[in-house]
Design an enzyme around this catalytic site. Structure first.
Site, PDB file in Angstrom:
ATOM      1  N   LYS A 154       4.540  21.182   9.606  1.00  0.00           N
ATOM      2  CA  LYS A 154       4.929  22.493   9.063  1.00  0.00           C
ATOM      3  C   LYS A 154       3.750  23.185   8.371  1.00  0.00           C
ATOM      4  O   LYS A 154       2.705  22.579   8.166  1.00  0.00           O
ATOM      5  CB  LYS A 154       6.106  22.317   8.091  1.00  0.00           C
ATOM      6  CG  LYS A 154       7.369  21.793   8.783  1.00  0.00           C
ATOM      7  CD  LYS A 154       7.877  22.770   9.812  1.00  0.00           C
ATOM      8  CE  LYS A 154       9.200  22.373  10.437  1.00  0.00           C
ATOM      9  NZ  LYS A 154       9.136  21.243  11.357  1.00  0.00           N
TER      10      LYS A 154
HETATM   11  C1  LIG Z   1      14.375  24.377  13.061  1.00  0.00           C
HETATM   12  C2  LIG Z   1      14.284  23.056  12.350  1.00  0.00           C
HETATM   13  N1  LIG Z   1      15.323  22.650  11.611  1.00  0.00           N
HETATM   14  C3  LIG Z   1      15.283  21.488  10.936  1.00  0.00           C
HETATM   15  C4  LIG Z   1      14.184  20.658  10.992  1.00  0.00           C
HETATM   16  C5  LIG Z   1      14.246  19.361  10.306  1.00  0.00           C
HETATM   17  O1  LIG Z   1      13.300  19.206   9.311  1.00  0.00           O
HETATM   18  P1  LIG Z   1      12.767  17.740   8.949  1.00  0.00           P
HETATM   19  O2  LIG Z   1      11.903  17.279  10.069  1.00  0.00           O
HETATM   20  O3  LIG Z   1      12.021  17.939   7.682  1.00  0.00           O
HETATM   21  O4  LIG Z   1      13.976  16.869   8.774  1.00  0.00           O
HETATM   22  C6  LIG Z   1      13.077  21.066  11.767  1.00  0.00           C
HETATM   23  C7  LIG Z   1      11.847  20.286  11.918  1.00  0.00           C
HETATM   24  O5  LIG Z   1      11.277  19.498  11.570  1.00  0.00           O
HETATM   25  C8  LIG Z   1      13.127  22.284  12.455  1.00  0.00           C
HETATM   26  O6  LIG Z   1      12.087  22.678  13.201  1.00  0.00           O
END
Ligand SMILES: Cc1ncc(COP(=O)(O)O)c(C=O)c1O
Length: 382
Positions: A198
């Site tokens: 990110k």
């Molecule tokens: C659109 C979206 N929603 C949720 C997530 C979930 O986040 P995390 O990986 O921190 O659990 C991500 C990516 O990582 C994402 O790209």
């Protein structure tokens, strides 16, 4: 190899993390957790921010505090990373899938309005139900795809009318703006991710942001095992071990100090690609923000003819360029094959899936590397 989007640690990361190790504050309490939460809240101009272990946990808790339960419906885009759909299943709800806007690749908010206006009804409780199955519509999760904000005005308006909670999945869009307002605070609840790819990272991490004090308190409670009493093992509901550690928060505080710089660089990268691909208009397009949006261009995305996508992807990978396709449409995955797609198909999402590729855009990519990526893409077409 030129990576797609690698983390950059160019600020106070070492210093702040060393402080955690030196002082012994390494776990889920500590001043960096508060500093990180306060910093993000200030940045977004939102009243409350609660740090959690990742963006998926943030989305999961968001559904719980929004009161979404077993057998409810959650309205989601089919063009997304899978997490915001999986969390609907975590709480026993079912997704209904919607198409995307062809320009922004975010949820087609007109389809949501059509669905609520024509397929749903408000009942005495003030809640909204899907007429065909009698299920309650619990929430909608607009995903700010690839960093671009969703067209939220129309969405929040219709959702307010139907009392449907709007959970903004802003996991990819920290630093983006919608009509001058920061992405993440445009719905009832916003969810952020600090995953390694990110715009800023804590290794793994997430945050829930909201102006609703009750919800913020409940998230804090649920994310710390729903412990009622700090001394005794007294818990008043089923909680989760979802709190971010102080070490990760220290990492986050350092990254947050760089957010504006990183977002500016991401925008510069997308613009540079646009310049470099000038003259290739008939062959490819660099995705561009809408007139009402300021995207953080978390990823730089190009669109090519459908029959070019896979061969170009293979070609770039063979050249040591870490290009990536966008997500498989979620309604085509085995777990969701039986779920409903509003309108029967999702033609814009399918067209995007068939034609889009993400190309390297790390904050620290050099201008020479940008030229090398564009030269490789161009050489494929010439
Ligand atoms: C659109 C979206 N929603 C949720 C997530 C979930 O986040 P995390 O990986 O921190 O659990 C991500 C990516 O990582 C994402 O790209």
């Amino acid at each position: 190899m030129i990576p797609l989007a690698e983390p950059v640690m160019a600020g106070n990361e070492w210093r702040y993390i060393k402080d955690c190790l030196d002082t012994g504050w390494v776990s889920s309490a500590g001043s960096f957790v508060n500093r990180f939460e306060d910093g993000v809240a200030r940045y977004l101009g939102v009243a409350h921010a609660v740090a959690v272990v990742n963006g998926t946990a943030a989305l999961h808790l968001a559904l719980i505090i929004a009161g979404v339960k077993k057998d409810d419906i959650v309205l989601v885009p089919t063009l997304t990373f899978v997490a915001p759909v999986n969390v609907a299943r975590y709480v026993g709800a079912s997704p209904i899938f919607f198409d995307c806007d062809p320009g922004t690749l975010c949820l087609d908010v007109n389809q949501i309005a059509q669905f609520l206006n024509s397929e749903c009804e408000k009942r005495g409780s003030g809640m909204t139900y899907y007429k065909k199955t009698g299920q309650r519509v619990g929430a909608v999760i607009p995903v700010n795809a690839l960093g671009h904000p969703t067209d939220m005005d129309a969405l929040t308006e219709v959702c307010r009318q139907y009392k449907v909670c709007v959970i903004e999945d802003a996991t990819e869009s920290l630093g983006s703006e919608y009509k001058g307002k920061k992405a993440g605070v445009l719905g009832d609840i916003g969810c952020l991710s600090f995953n390694g790819n990110k715009i800023i990272t804590t290794g793994g991490g997430g945050m829930i942001v909201t102006n609703n004090e009750e919800w913020a308190k409940r998230v804090r409670h649920l994310s710390t095992q729903a412990k009622k009493d700090p001394l005794r093992y007294d818990h008043d509901e089923i909680g989760y071990n979802y709190r971010l550690t102080n070490i990760q928060a220290a990492f986050g505080v350092a990254q947050l100090e760089k957010l504006d710089e990183y977002a500016a660089r991401k925008r510069e990268i997308a613009n540079r690609y646009r310049e470099l691909f000038d003259g290739f208009a008939g062959k490819l397009k660099v995705l561009q923000e809408a007139s009402w949006a300021k995207s953080n261009y978390w990823l730089s995305t190009i669109q090519v003819a459908a029959d070019m996508k896979e061969p170009l992807l293979a070609y770039l990978i063979a050249q040591g360029i870490q290009a990536r396709p966008i997500w498989n449409l979620i309604h085509t995955l085995p777990m969701y094959k039986e779920s409903m797609v509003y309108g029967g198909d999702a033609l814009c999402a399918r067209a995007a899936w068939e034609s889009c590729l993400n190309i390297p855009c790390s904050v620290n990519i050099t201008n020479e590397q940008l030229e090398a990526v564009s030269a490789a893409v161009k050489s494929y077409f010439t």
